[in-house]
Write an enzyme that holds these catalytic residues in place. Structure first.
Site, PDB file in Angstrom:
ATOM      1  CD  GLU A  63      37.077  27.378  33.476  1.00 41.31           C
ATOM      2  OE1 GLU A  63      37.845  27.359  32.501  1.00 41.31           O
ATOM      3  OE2 GLU A  63      37.020  28.312  34.286  1.00 41.31           O
TER       4      GLU A  63
ATOM      5  CG  HIS B  66      37.606  23.965  38.059  1.00 44.47           C
ATOM      6  ND1 HIS B  66      38.631  24.533  38.781  1.00 44.47           N
ATOM      7  CD2 HIS B  66      36.703  24.965  37.846  1.00 44.47           C
ATOM      8  CE1 HIS B  66      38.379  25.817  38.977  1.00 44.47           C
ATOM      9  NE2 HIS B  66      37.203  26.109  38.433  1.00 44.47           N
TER      10      HIS B  66
ATOM     11  CG  HIS C 276      35.949  27.733  42.847  1.00 48.56           C
ATOM     12  ND1 HIS C 276      34.932  28.610  42.521  1.00 48.56           N
ATOM     13  CD2 HIS C 276      36.519  27.374  41.664  1.00 48.56           C
ATOM     14  CE1 HIS C 276      34.889  28.787  41.208  1.00 48.56           C
ATOM     15  NE2 HIS C 276      35.842  28.029  40.663  1.00 48.56           N
TER      16      HIS C 276
ATOM     17  CG  HIS D  75      39.702  30.231  38.909  1.00 51.36           C
ATOM     18  ND1 HIS D  75      39.457  30.404  37.571  1.00 51.36           N
ATOM     19  CD2 HIS D  75      38.687  29.451  39.345  1.00 51.36           C
ATOM     20  CE1 HIS D  75      38.338  29.793  37.230  1.00 51.36           C
ATOM     21  NE2 HIS D  75      37.855  29.187  38.294  1.00 51.36           N
TER      22      HIS D  75
HETATM   23  P1  13P Z   1      30.719  26.782  34.933  1.00 45.49           P
HETATM   24  O1  13P Z   1      29.439  26.960  35.715  1.00 45.49           O
HETATM   25  O2  13P Z   1      30.614  27.329  33.543  1.00 45.49           O
HETATM   26  O3  13P Z   1      31.194  25.372  35.000  1.00 45.49           O
HETATM   27  O4  13P Z   1      31.822  27.712  35.628  1.00 45.49           O
HETATM   28  C1  13P Z   1      32.195  27.504  36.954  1.00 45.49           C
HETATM   29  C2  13P Z   1      33.621  27.776  37.189  1.00 45.49           C
HETATM   30  O5  13P Z   1      34.131  27.407  38.223  1.00 45.49           O
HETATM   31  C3  13P Z   1      34.425  28.475  36.169  1.00 45.49           C
HETATM   32  O6  13P Z   1      35.778  28.376  36.439  1.00 45.49           O
HETATM   33 ZN    ZN Z   2      36.223  27.937  38.552  1.00 47.22          ZN
END
Ligand code: 13P
Ligand code: ZN
Length: 273
Positions: free
Chosen positions: A122, A145, A147, A218
């Site tokens: 990202e 970022h 989840h 996401h």
């Molecule tokens: P990366 O391991 O490349 O950071 O990806 C994780 C992710 O959450 C992609 O949105």
């Molecule tokens: Zn992600």
């Protein structure tokens, strides 16, 4: 202690804070497998220090980020786990310097011993946001970022696909949400992870005035002066999402804090509307 921390002591505090937040993300259940990523513009803390970096691995970028030329970033690795980052930043993240013309970067520290180490997939979103923050003269240096389970769940509800609907619902769950995120969360419609489309949608959402962004189906992304500030915003929003889903699971459709009560909060806490 690493040679680098000895040559630049303020960096050690940053790295410690990143480990702390990485641990929270894992404990929260928001960082399954390699889910989530983080970047920090550390250029300001390196100023005035003769940093003892350890390597030079140059790579190109798909886009050019001229205004970020010469900036240093601490960035998590693609495919690496937050739970491992919590124990060992050097093996699971890197420090890189963006080329003066913004067309590539050199990894100067970290990344373990892996020749295949790459910054997060990202990275396009992260760099676009850092560029925006720089343009704005912001003192926010961290992009996070992750989840968060309940917030992601809400993005699957047809009734919460609009920013106005989801913000009204989240603000209504507990007063803290309006206080901490007065401008509400922005929504970016689903786009391929790591894509330029996702990065562009994210910048559009920031330009609509949001500081926390939901990537539909996401995850969530926030900026902050430090990693704790970015984490706290997502934590507060996810708490509201948890309460909403708990009420729903109990068969209730709460009307939440009223418009009048929200206005009272805005006035009492002198919040942006
Ligand atoms: P990366 O391991 O490349 O950071 O990806 C994780 C992710 O959450 C992609 O949105
Ligand atoms: Zn992600």
């Amino acid at each position: 202690m690493s040679e680098l921390y000895l040559s630049c002591p303020p960096l050690a505090d940053y790295v410690e804070e990143i480990s702390e937040v990485a641990g929270y993300l894992w404990q929260k259940g928001w960082a399954e497998c390699n889910g989530g990523n983080l970047s920090v513009d550390i250029s300001h803390i390196l100023e005035g220090h003769e940093c003892r970096f350890e390597k030079e691995e140059h790579r190109g970028l798909d886009h050019t980020y001229s205004p970020l030329g010469g900036h240093y970033f601490l960035v998590t690795g693609s495919g690496y786990r937050f739970r491992d980052l919590a124990r060992n930043v050097k093996d699971n993240a890197c420090i890189l310097r963006v080329d003066n013309d913004g067309s590539g970067y050199t990894i100067v520290w970290g990344g373990g011993n892996s020749p295949n180490f790459r910054p997060t997939s990202e990275f396009a979103s992260h760099l676009s946001i850092h560029k925006l923050l720089l343009d704005r003269g912001s003192d926010e240096r961290v992009v996070l970022h992750t989840h968060p389970t309940e917030l992601i769940a809400l993005t699957h509800f047809p009734e919460y696909k609009s920013e106005s609907a989801i913000n009204r619902a989240l603000w209504g769950m507990l007063p803290e949400v309006k206080v901490i995120i007065p401008c509400g969360v922005g929504i970016v419609p689903y786009a391929l992870p790591g894509s330029q489309k996702l990065a562009e949608g994210t910048i559009d959402a920031f330009n609509r005035g949001h500081s926390v962004i939901l990537w539909e189906m996401h995850g969530c992304l926030a900026t902050g002066k430090d990693a704790i500030e970015a984490f706290d915003q997502i934590d507060t929003l996810n708490k509201a999402a948890e309460i909403l889903l708990l009420c729903r699971a109990a068969g209730q459709h709460p009307s939440g804090i009223s418009e009048v009560q929200l206005k009272e909060l805005v006035k009492a806490f002198n919040l942006k509307e």
